[in-house]
Write an enzyme that holds these catalytic residues in place. Structure first.
Site, short mmCIF file in Angstrom:
data_model
loop_
_atom_site.label_atom_id
_atom_site.label_comp_id
_atom_site.label_asym_id
_atom_site.label_seq_id
_atom_site.Cartn_x
_atom_site.Cartn_y
_atom_site.Cartn_z
N GLU A 7 -13.40 -24.83 4.10
CA GLU A 7 -12.61 -24.55 2.91
C GLU A 7 -11.29 -23.91 3.31
O GLU A 7 -10.60 -23.32 2.50
CB GLU A 7 -13.39 -23.71 1.90
N CYS A 17 -18.43 -22.41 0.55
CA CYS A 17 -19.20 -22.11 1.78
C CYS A 17 -20.42 -23.00 1.93
O CYS A 17 -21.11 -22.94 2.95
CB CYS A 17 -19.64 -20.65 1.77
N HIS A 23 -26.53 -17.50 3.83
CA HIS A 23 -25.07 -17.44 3.84
C HIS A 23 -24.70 -15.96 3.73
O HIS A 23 -25.20 -15.25 2.85
CB HIS A 23 -24.47 -18.22 2.67
#
Ligand code: CAA
Length: 387
Positions: free
Chosen positions: A79, A111, A233
């Site tokens: 990103e 993400c 994450h």
């Protein structure tokens, strides 16, 4: 047939900023960062580093000794893209001397997209087990200087070779999925830093953990007690702790099991900072590199989250060959070898103007990695090996 990760490695930037420097600049208590968000430092790119150079550096390691003609697909998840049209992966493809008879694509969904790329790679290998797919997830997390997001910046790339000979991790077919259209974190085309509704983003992440888990179970996935480890994450390590507390309540495991499942998965992120698409897989490498135990046969859960928002929860089993594929020494050297900078130097790099139109705009040297972004020439980005 087993499918999954044959080899995996990470790269990070050449510079590092201790969060005590950020605390001093913001007039904050350093414990807010070290304890409250669970971060000690963050990787900062040198002027000639970007997602292409980081991705190529990570990929070079997993390609060593490989028959490059078997790699017919390269998926680059980011990103922090460097162009609105051309994939960062195409620049990387040349730097690495990859097979011209290959497809190269860039993936984006905040993400999450590293996981999207991984799942597509598995499908391609299932269709033709002779092929291997190179997946690279690379990001440089950027928030405004002085903002509450500032201490949650960072950078890293993870490269994974996906094949039908998964020496590191066999990935299981069941996934729990959850998508909802929300504005928790995003970056409009006219900005180089993200916009975030911090408290809302934390809530949205935890909601996504819950909903992805419920779908995972409805799809026939394992019970939580059947997992040895869980990787998340990690925008900051405390988010993973909060995520796993939510999951433990959903999955009905006790506090001892809950804490054991997270052990060793947070160590790398604590010092690298957020690496967006790469961060879930940084968590996996942290576990594989740091655990003193033989992890063969251990089941690992993964929760991938991309704001906006997409969540996916899936599982993999560590394979007997994982130690022969270890790049632990190189990972430690990359992390420990970063040059510390002070807040003033970080601020100067952070506030540097964007690349300008046309002409010749060379970049200052700074990277210690094998590839560098030399600058912009006639609107085109120029990359070169450093030696
Ligand atoms: N000692 C110990 N702890 C302290 C402390 C001190 N002196 N001072 C504060 N804390 C604690 C607070 O209690 C709080 O903990 P809890 O959340 O458990 O209550 C924590 O430190 C953070 O304090 P604040 O909430 O006051 O901090 P903040 O509002 O300034 O910013 C943040 C925190 C919202 C996470 C901000 O860093 C941010 O916006 N980050 C970017 C967004 C983000 O990462 N969101 C995560 C989910 S979205 C996602 O995952 C996608 C992605 O990659 C971005």
């Amino acid at each position: 047939m087993k499918l999954g990760i044959e080899d995996i490695s990470l790269a990070t930037t050449s510079l590092v900023l201790d969060l005590d420097e950020v605390a001093a600049a913001q007039g904050a208590d350093p414990d807010k960062f070290r304890i409250g968000i669970g971060q000690d430092s963050m990787s900062i790119p040198a002027p000639d580093e970007d997602v292409v150079t980081l991705g190529a550096q990570a990929a070079q390691r997993v390609l060593h000794g490989q028959d490059l003609s078997a790699i017919r697909t390269v998926l680059f998840a980011t990103e922090s893209g460097v162009d609105q049209s051309k994939s960062a992966g195409v620049y990387m493809h040349r730097l690495l001397g990859l097979n011209p008879n290959a497809r190269v694509i860039e993936f984006k969904q905040a993400c999450y997209s590293g996981t999207g790329a991984l799942q597509l790679a598995l499908a391609l290998v299932a269709r033709n087990p002779e092929q291997k797919v190179l997946v690279v997830a690379a990001d440089i997390a950027r928030y405004d200087a002085g903002s509450s997001g500032e201490p949650t910046q960072g950078a890293a790339a993870v490269a994974m070779l996906i094949s039908a000979t998964p020496d590191v991790l066999a990935i299981e077919p069941v996934s729990g999925l959850y998508t909802q259209d929300i504005m928790d974190f995003w970056r409009p085309n006219y900005r180089s830093t993200a916009i975030v509704d911090g408290r809302y983003s934390i809530k949205a992440y935890l909601d996504s953990v819950k909903q992805s888990w419920r779908d995972y179970r409805a799809q026939g996935g394992h019970e939580l007690s059947e997992f040895d480890h869980f990787c998340y994450h990690q925008p900051f390590t405390r988010q993973a702790v909060k995520g796993h507390a939510t999951l433990a309540r959903e999955g009905g495991v006790d506090a001892e099991t809950r804490d054991a499942q997270l052990e060793h998965t947070l160590d790398y992120n604590r010092v690298l900072g957020n690496s967006y698409t790469a961060s879930l897989y940084v968590g996996l490498l942290s576990l594989l590199d740091s655990s003193p135990d033989d992890l063969t046969g251990h089941r690992i859960g993964f929760f991938s989250y991309g704001s906006g928002a997409v969540g996916e929860l899936f599982a993999g089993v560590v394979q007997p060959g994982y130690r022969t594929r270890s790049h632990r020494t190189e990972h430690r050297a990359a992390i420990d070898g970063r040059t510390p900078i002070d807040y003033a130097r970080y601020f100067e790099l952070h506030e540097r103007p964007d690349d300008v139109d046309g002409g010749d705009h060379p970049r200052e040297r700074g990277t210690t990695g094998p590839f560098r972004f030399a600058g912009v020439r006639d609107h085109g980005r120029v990359y070169e090996p450093t030696s």
